[in-house]
Design a protein around this motif. Structure first.
Motif, PDB file in Angstrom:
ATOM      1  N   THR A  65       0.841  -1.208   0.000  1.00 49.62           N
ATOM      2  CA  THR A  65       0.000   0.000   0.000  1.00 49.62           C
ATOM      3  C   THR A  65       0.869   1.248   0.000  1.00 49.62           C
ATOM      4  O   THR A  65       0.608   2.211  -0.729  1.00 49.62           O
ATOM      5  CB  THR A  65      -0.932   0.007   1.229  1.00 49.62           C
ATOM      6  N   PHE A  66       1.919   1.229   0.810  1.00 49.08           N
ATOM      7  CA  PHE A  66       2.884   2.333   0.843  1.00 49.08           C
ATOM      8  C   PHE A  66       3.519   2.534  -0.530  1.00 49.08           C
ATOM      9  O   PHE A  66       3.652   3.674  -1.012  1.00 49.08           O
ATOM     10  CB  PHE A  66       3.946   2.022   1.902  1.00 49.08           C
ATOM     11  N   ALA A  67       3.875   1.433  -1.188  1.00 47.73           N
ATOM     12  CA  ALA A  67       4.480   1.517  -2.520  1.00 47.73           C
ATOM     13  C   ALA A  67       3.523   2.169  -3.517  1.00 47.73           C
ATOM     14  O   ALA A  67       3.943   2.998  -4.338  1.00 47.73           O
ATOM     15  CB  ALA A  67       4.870   0.125  -2.996  1.00 47.73           C
ATOM     16  N   ASP A  68       2.251   1.803  -3.460  1.00 46.59           N
ATOM     17  CA  ASP A  68       1.263   2.390  -4.382  1.00 46.59           C
ATOM     18  C   ASP A  68       1.118   3.884  -4.151  1.00 46.59           C
ATOM     19  O   ASP A  68       1.071   4.674  -5.107  1.00 46.59           O
ATOM     20  CB  ASP A  68      -0.091   1.702  -4.209  1.00 46.59           C
ATOM     21  N   TYR A  69       1.046   4.298  -2.883  1.00 50.22           N
ATOM     22  CA  TYR A  69       0.909   5.724  -2.580  1.00 50.22           C
ATOM     23  C   TYR A  69       2.114   6.521  -3.082  1.00 50.22           C
ATOM     24  O   TYR A  69       1.969   7.617  -3.639  1.00 50.22           O
ATOM     25  CB  TYR A  69       0.734   5.937  -1.066  1.00 50.22           C
ATOM     26  N   VAL A  70       3.308   5.972  -2.865  1.00 48.84           N
ATOM     27  CA  VAL A  70       4.531   6.652  -3.320  1.00 48.84           C
ATOM     28  C   VAL A  70       4.520   6.801  -4.837  1.00 48.84           C
ATOM     29  O   VAL A  70       4.854   7.869  -5.383  1.00 48.84           O
ATOM     30  CB  VAL A  70       5.787   5.875  -2.863  1.00 48.84           C
ATOM     31  N   THR A  71       4.116   5.746  -5.533  1.00 53.23           N
ATOM     32  CA  THR A  71       4.128   5.770  -6.997  1.00 53.23           C
ATOM     33  C   THR A  71       3.112   6.772  -7.540  1.00 53.23           C
ATOM     34  O   THR A  71       3.416   7.534  -8.469  1.00 53.23           O
ATOM     35  CB  THR A  71       3.827   4.376  -7.561  1.00 53.23           C
ATOM     36  N   TYR A  72       1.908   6.789  -6.982  1.00 51.95           N
ATOM     37  CA  TYR A  72       0.892   7.732  -7.451  1.00 51.95           C
ATOM     38  C   TYR A  72       1.307   9.180  -7.152  1.00 51.95           C
ATOM     39  O   TYR A  72       1.066  10.088  -7.958  1.00 51.95           O
ATOM     40  CB  TYR A  72      -0.460   7.427  -6.805  1.00 51.95           C
ATOM     41  N   PHE A  73       1.938   9.386  -6.012  1.00 53.57           N
ATOM     42  CA  PHE A  73       2.445  10.715  -5.678  1.00 53.57           C
ATOM     43  C   PHE A  73       3.514  11.129  -6.684  1.00 53.57           C
ATOM     44  O   PHE A  73       3.536  12.267  -7.167  1.00 53.57           O
ATOM     45  CB  PHE A  73       3.019  10.694  -4.254  1.00 53.57           C
ATOM     46  N   GLY A  74       4.376  10.184  -7.042  1.00 58.36           N
ATOM     47  CA  GLY A  74       5.426  10.474  -8.014  1.00 58.36           C
ATOM     48  C   GLY A  74       4.878  10.778  -9.396  1.00 58.36           C
ATOM     49  O   GLY A  74       5.435  11.603 -10.123  1.00 58.36           O
ATOM     50  N   MET A  75       3.786  10.116  -9.780  1.00 66.31           N
ATOM     51  CA  MET A  75       3.197  10.380 -11.092  1.00 66.31           C
ATOM     52  C   MET A  75       2.752  11.832 -11.218  1.00 66.31           C
ATOM     53  O   MET A  75       2.841  12.433 -12.288  1.00 66.31           O
ATOM     54  CB  MET A  75       2.005   9.438 -11.320  1.00 66.31           C
ATOM     55  N   ILE A  76       2.292  12.409 -10.121  1.00 65.54           N
ATOM     56  CA  ILE A  76       1.870  13.815 -10.136  1.00 65.54           C
ATOM     57  C   ILE A  76       3.082  14.738 -10.142  1.00 65.54           C
ATOM     58  O   ILE A  76       3.148  15.704 -10.917  1.00 65.54           O
ATOM     59  CB  ILE A  76       0.971  14.112  -8.921  1.00 65.54           C
ATOM     60  N   ILE A  77       4.063  14.434  -9.299  1.00 68.10           N
ATOM     61  CA  ILE A  77       5.189  15.345  -9.078  1.00 68.10           C
ATOM     62  C   ILE A  77       6.221  15.290 -10.195  1.00 68.10           C
ATOM     63  O   ILE A  77       6.725  16.339 -10.641  1.00 68.10           O
ATOM     64  CB  ILE A  77       5.856  15.055  -7.714  1.00 68.10           C
TER      65      ILE A  77
END
Length: 368
Positions: A335-347
């Motif tokens: 779950t942590f990995a998914d959140y980090v990846t989605y955050f990175g897609m925006i940034i």
């Protein structure tokens, strides 16, 4: 004194391409067949790999165009030129947050997998801390030397992967890959999203283009850097489904490592190939961690020029380690990995593309 001139100390497009490939091939390649098998109807997942690879190349091409437009400026400098200095500070700090979170994810992944396959009785906290200390040591040295280290590591990883695939090819069963073309478009798109999250890494072009001899070759470096992981992902997925079937792959935590466990070398010379495979794969995850930590420090140093590199390393490492230890189990970890990846897609995907559009509209360019 070094006899190298400045151009000799910079990266060619092939060197940059290899670095992009090395960073992209990280933890995701060990887990993506599971998510892809769940999203699609078995073998059709190879279509999702191709679709996501094309999308990644399009995004990477746009990022390379942005960085090449400002060939000798840091991310903070050209963001400030395009959108004002306050925006530059905010966006660069968000990038630093993302890269730190990514390092935390990677070192925790090393801890989890090493405990499961190599060090059964060693606490995951000690494995993670030991790996972080090695990454610190690498980042403390020369940046160009660190980037050129991938020229040694990546070929070794690819050769080991080749032998794993070679010795498992005889285990492929045709029935496991049938039926063909049974997935609808929605499933294929869901699969593209699942495997696309594993392509994180090519965005390093935003930060290292300024170290290239010819920044305009960034798009060619991106093509090479993404071709290698896309081809590798495609091959690994076909082998995982062919050996295990889609139903089995859905329930494997690390399907690529389990594929290596199926290797039987004639003569019994090696009995636990997965341990050797993972030990080699640590080099790739090490590459990913050291580059992302270096990018964090590079961006912070571009904003706060009076703070030395070692100070940043010593300040950031305890934070990275603390965040890495937050997930309590595998469910929390993924779950942590998914959140980090989605955050990175925006940034690091959406925001830079918007910056490129704004730079074109305003006619803003950097200088050599």
């Amino acid at each position: 004194m070094s006899a190298q001139t400045l151009p000799d100390k910079m990266l060619t497009k092939n060197h940059m391409g290899i670095n992009i490939a090395a960073v992209t091939i990280g933890v995701g390649i060990l887990t993506f067949p599971r998510g892809l098998a769940k999203a699609t109807s078995g073998f059709d997942g190879w279509i999702s790999v191709v679709i996501s690879g094309l999308i990644a190349f399009l995004i990477g091409w746009l990022l390379a165009k942005l960085a090449a437009r400002f060939p000798r400026q840091t991310f903070f400098e050209y963001t400030s030129m395009i959108a004002s200095k306050p925006v530059g500070y905010v966006l660069t700090l968000l990038v630093c947050l993302y890269t730190m979170l990514f390092v935390s994810f990677e070192i925790r992944a090393i801890g989890n997998i090493a405990k499961q396959y190599l060090f059964y009785n060693t606490p995951v906290e000690m494995i993670t801390l030991s790996f972080l200390l090695i990454v610190q040591y690498a980042v403390a040295g020369s940046r160009i030397s660190m980037l050129r280290l991938n020229l040694l590591f990546l070929p070794v990883v690819l050769v080991v992967m080749f032998f794993v695939l070679l010795f498992t090819s005889q285990l492929i069963e045709v029935e496991n890959v049938r039926p063909f073309f049974s997935s609808d478009w929605r499933s294929l798109l869901d699969g593209s999203q699942a495997v696309g999250l594993s392509y994180s890494g090519f965005e390093i072009i935003l930060f290292y283009t300024m170290l290239m001899k010819r920044p305009k070759d960034g798009t060619k470096a991106m093509a090479l850097g993404l071709f290698i992981p896309v081809a590798l992902y495609l091959t690994i997925y076909i082998f995982v489904i062919g050996v295990f079937s889609a139903e089995v792959a859905k329930n494997l935590t690390y399907p690529t490592i389990d594929l290596a466990k199926e290797v039987e070398i004639p003569g019994g010379f090696f009995e636990r190939v997965e341990s050797i495979f993972f030990a080699i794969w640590i080099m790739t995850i090490f590459d990913t961690c050291m580059i992302w930590l270096d990018i964090t420090i590079l961006n912070l140093a571009s904003m706060f020029r009076n703070v030395k590199k070692m100070v940043w390393i010593l300040l950031l490492s305890p934070i990275i380690y603390f965040v890495a230890m937050l997930p309590q189990n595998l469910v929390d970890f993924f779950t942590f990995a998914d959140y980090v990846t989605y955050f990175g897609m925006i940034i690091v995907y959406l925001c830079p593309i918007l910056l490129l559009l704004l730079a074109i509209i305003r006619g803003v360019r950097g200088h050599e």
